[in-house]
Motif scaffolding. Sequence first.
Motif, short mmCIF file in Angstrom:
data_model
loop_
_atom_site.label_atom_id
_atom_site.label_comp_id
_atom_site.label_asym_id
_atom_site.label_seq_id
_atom_site.Cartn_x
_atom_site.Cartn_y
_atom_site.Cartn_z
N MET A 27 39.57 37.04 41.07
CA MET A 27 39.69 37.78 39.82
C MET A 27 40.28 36.79 38.81
O MET A 27 41.42 36.37 38.95
CB MET A 27 40.60 38.96 40.03
CG MET A 27 40.50 40.00 38.96
SD MET A 27 41.67 41.29 39.30
CE MET A 27 40.63 42.52 40.02
N GLY A 28 39.52 36.41 37.86
CA GLY A 28 39.99 35.43 36.89
C GLY A 28 39.63 34.03 37.33
O GLY A 28 38.94 33.88 38.33
N HIS A 31 38.75 36.78 33.24
CA HIS A 31 38.53 38.16 33.60
C HIS A 31 39.21 39.00 32.53
O HIS A 31 40.30 38.67 32.10
CB HIS A 31 39.15 38.43 34.98
CG HIS A 31 38.83 39.79 35.52
ND1 HIS A 31 39.51 40.90 35.10
CD2 HIS A 31 37.93 40.21 36.43
CE1 HIS A 31 39.01 41.95 35.74
NE2 HIS A 31 38.06 41.57 36.55
N PRO A 32 38.55 40.07 32.08
CA PRO A 32 39.09 40.80 30.94
C PRO A 32 40.47 41.39 31.18
O PRO A 32 41.18 41.66 30.22
CB PRO A 32 38.05 41.89 30.69
CG PRO A 32 37.16 41.89 31.86
CD PRO A 32 37.23 40.56 32.47
N ALA A 33 40.86 41.61 32.42
CA ALA A 33 42.11 42.35 32.63
C ALA A 33 43.24 41.50 33.18
O ALA A 33 44.24 42.03 33.61
CB ALA A 33 41.85 43.52 33.56
N LEU A 135 44.11 50.03 27.92
CA LEU A 135 42.72 49.56 27.92
C LEU A 135 42.30 49.18 29.34
O LEU A 135 41.19 49.48 29.77
CB LEU A 135 42.58 48.35 27.01
CG LEU A 135 41.19 47.78 26.86
CD1 LEU A 135 40.34 48.74 26.05
CD2 LEU A 135 41.21 46.43 26.19
N ASP A 136 43.21 48.56 30.08
CA ASP A 136 42.90 48.19 31.45
C ASP A 136 42.63 49.42 32.29
O ASP A 136 41.82 49.41 33.20
CB ASP A 136 44.07 47.43 32.07
CG ASP A 136 44.16 46.04 31.52
OD1 ASP A 136 43.20 45.60 30.88
OD2 ASP A 136 45.21 45.39 31.72
N ILE A 137 43.37 50.49 32.00
CA ILE A 137 43.20 51.70 32.80
C ILE A 137 42.03 52.51 32.26
O ILE A 137 41.64 53.52 32.84
CB ILE A 137 44.54 52.47 32.85
CG1 ILE A 137 45.52 51.62 33.65
CG2 ILE A 137 44.42 53.82 33.48
CD1 ILE A 137 46.81 52.25 33.97
N GLY A 138 41.43 52.08 31.18
CA GLY A 138 40.20 52.71 30.73
C GLY A 138 40.33 53.53 29.47
O GLY A 138 39.33 54.01 28.94
N ALA A 363 41.60 48.90 41.75
CA ALA A 363 41.92 49.41 40.41
C ALA A 363 43.41 49.34 40.14
O ALA A 363 43.84 49.18 39.01
CB ALA A 363 41.42 50.85 40.29
N ASP A 364 44.21 49.46 41.21
CA ASP A 364 45.67 49.41 41.03
C ASP A 364 46.15 48.01 40.69
O ASP A 364 47.16 47.86 40.02
CB ASP A 364 46.37 49.91 42.30
CG ASP A 364 46.07 51.35 42.57
OD1 ASP A 364 45.77 52.07 41.60
OD2 ASP A 364 46.11 51.76 43.74
N ILE A 366 44.76 46.02 38.71
CA ILE A 366 44.64 45.94 37.26
C ILE A 366 45.78 46.68 36.59
O ILE A 366 46.43 46.18 35.67
CB ILE A 366 43.30 46.58 36.82
CG1 ILE A 366 42.14 45.95 37.56
CG2 ILE A 366 43.13 46.51 35.34
CD1 ILE A 366 41.97 44.51 37.30
#
Lengths: 381, 447
Positions: A27-28, A31-33, A135-138, A363-364, A366
Amino acid sequence: MSPTNPIPAFDLKEKTYLDSNELIINMGPQHPATHGVLRVILKLDGEKVLGLECVIGYLHRGVEKIAENRTYAMFNPYVDRMDYVAAVSNGLGYCEAVEKLLHTEAPLRAKYIRVILTELNRIASHQLWLGTHALDIGALTPLFYTFRDREEILKIYEKYCGARLTTHAFRIGGLQYEAYDGFAKEVKTFCDFFEPKIDEYEELLTTNRIWIDRTRGVGTISAKDCIALGVTGPVLRASGVKWDLRKAQPYCGYQEFDFEIPTGKNGDTYDRYLVRMAEMRQSARILRQAVDRIPDGPIMAKIPKVLKPPAGEVYHSIEAPKGELGYYIVSDGSTQPYRIRVRPPSFVNLQALELMVRGQLVADVIAVIGTLDIVLGEIDR
Amino acid sequence: MRDYITSYLKSSGTPGEAGNIFWITVYILLIFAGVALGVICMNWLERKIMAHMQVRLGPMRVGPHGLLQPIADALKLLLKEDLMPEQADSVVYHLAPLLVVVVAFTVFIVVPFGPTHAVTDMNIGLLFMLGVSSMAVLGIVMAGWASNSHYPLLGALRSSAQMVSYEVAMGMAVLTAVLMTSLHGGGIYGVGGVQESGTGTLSMIGIVQAQAGQHVWFVFKFFPLGLVSFVIFAIAMVAETNRAPFDLPEAESELTAGFHTEYSGFRWSLFFLAEYAAMIAVSSIAVTLWLGGWLRPFPNWHGPQVAIPGFWQAGPANGVVDLIFALAPAVAFIGLGGLCFLGAWRMAKNPLFRIQMLGLAAFGALLALAALICVVPAVRDRVQDVFWFVAKVAVSMYLYIWYRSTFPRYRFDQLMKVGWKVLLPIAIGVLLATATLGVVIQAVMGA
């Protein structure tokens, strides 16, 4: 690593080619988050995180080394580039550390203006955290609300010192600029404008069923683990430890202000969210007191033109928006520091990531990266 | 030849029933163009509406108020390089977007835009629609698998699990509505006239006709049972189309772009097209089943009969209310055109904005022309069914956008929990309650 997480830590170097259940994903660093250039190597069993390793250093600029080749005053702007969303706090920590080394102190008026700018900065930093975390959580919308309101703070900075982000607002020994006309009034107007806005953010999130589901019980960390890992700031306070350097070791005249230290109970992502929201309200409270009581007087202490602190060492830490920001400075009596070591809160807090997400879902990860509120500029330096 | 073409216009069935290949082709082309246009409009509307909810302006540069932005985007996508990962399975990789698009458009065959405005009316229309639309999962899994990359694979797995599990709750909700077609309402609905007891049907047109016959949209029938089943469907359809707050497969912050991470250019735009077409398709199912399809509000309320000059006569019935509602499409177009003129008038008086202003005014004039055309009785009667259907679908699409800018995203396990532990039991409960109530009413009525 602390033993309280029941899932055993994982060795990522172990070969996994034959095991079809496990998946290693990267991840990265793009990576956007991951809030910059953090690279997280995740070992997954389906969606479950078995282990992770953070790889940092993609934003390494050798700030500490640069310090050794600059005079004390010349290094001042560099600290703004570490935690660039809380540049003023970085500057405050550095200036106060050097002042301590010089055995001098900023005048009272300078201290008050410093407090005002730093607390504004805390609000701005928390706003940026809230927007990106949501934003990360949507939740897309809080980002725009927080940026809209953060703009007001940046405008005050711009009017005060000409810069918006990397402000270089303070000088060793006080301030370079006197507050502009109507500074106090504008800050007060901002407080009136901003406090209802916190309710607006909370309206979107605090009681939102999905937000609660996504954050409650996620990335839980106990007070014991926090202390063992050296985690500070809102993350520590959300675990129930009432530790805030503004109260514990008052600096810059914080002892003169009346405010509370919000704490959480469970040490989960939701509590950290509530703690930061409450901190924004407390910052506004400090701001109101400070603008009411700004004393008159000089803004610069009497310090020599060429700074030559006596040989020795000093450690000074302040409560930055993200936690304890410490500067350890060794002076050999020359115009340049012999060594500067920064203790950035994000760097230390990031250690807790592995413990917090092991056994949880992708998801967690993030959500927890978001809630740790890291800034890579500060981690890599 | 001429008779062949006009025979359909005089008939009261769909071209499929009449076996009229010419009109079938025309309808298919019209629907294809209409859905594609709808997707383009959705693209623009989504960006604009979300922007305004988020205190920003959205696209403003390309064309007046960014009206040409979707076209510019489409052009850009067409011109982009078509990349494929080296290790990808090329056949499956290329097939996946095609499959998704074909599926997304095929379902529109049975969507009833009006009593005669559907390509064909199958007696298993609803089943066909649900069956074909669930084929989209296959395309997504194919895309994720063939990309041979971790993020798309995770996205595809999430997507398939999600679509399959929400289909169960969705099916139960749909069954409730289908059951309602055969249950007598007990004579408490509507504004007068005799209620038909109705016969069960799976035909999309039949379901709307049942709602007309029973004088009630199924969303209001057996309150709150109809409403609850509609809400369940409305939630499940958001999950089914992978939209916020259930947009896990393409959770940008976690999986970059989900199953279509590796796609670019035109192939990516096919996925985009399919996603929005699928949204329109499930919305039309919801509208058909619960919101009375093409029926206008109060379809059986004709109002007092008045002597209206022949030219203005409204449809088969000839009441004041009929006439007022028949003018709704024209009024809507005039309203939109007026908005365009207002926008053109308010635009900065600067030579730089001249072309934009003229463009917006021309667009407004186009809409006004459409309004004029919609006043012509022959057009009006044929268009108003389509108008009401599209208007209802548009409301549903607006909700999609609204959700997206309001809610955070569910986590995967929570999503499954909502689907299996909350929606499904409620849906089964509502189904059983509807059946029981229906039987009791039938027994009481002695029907």
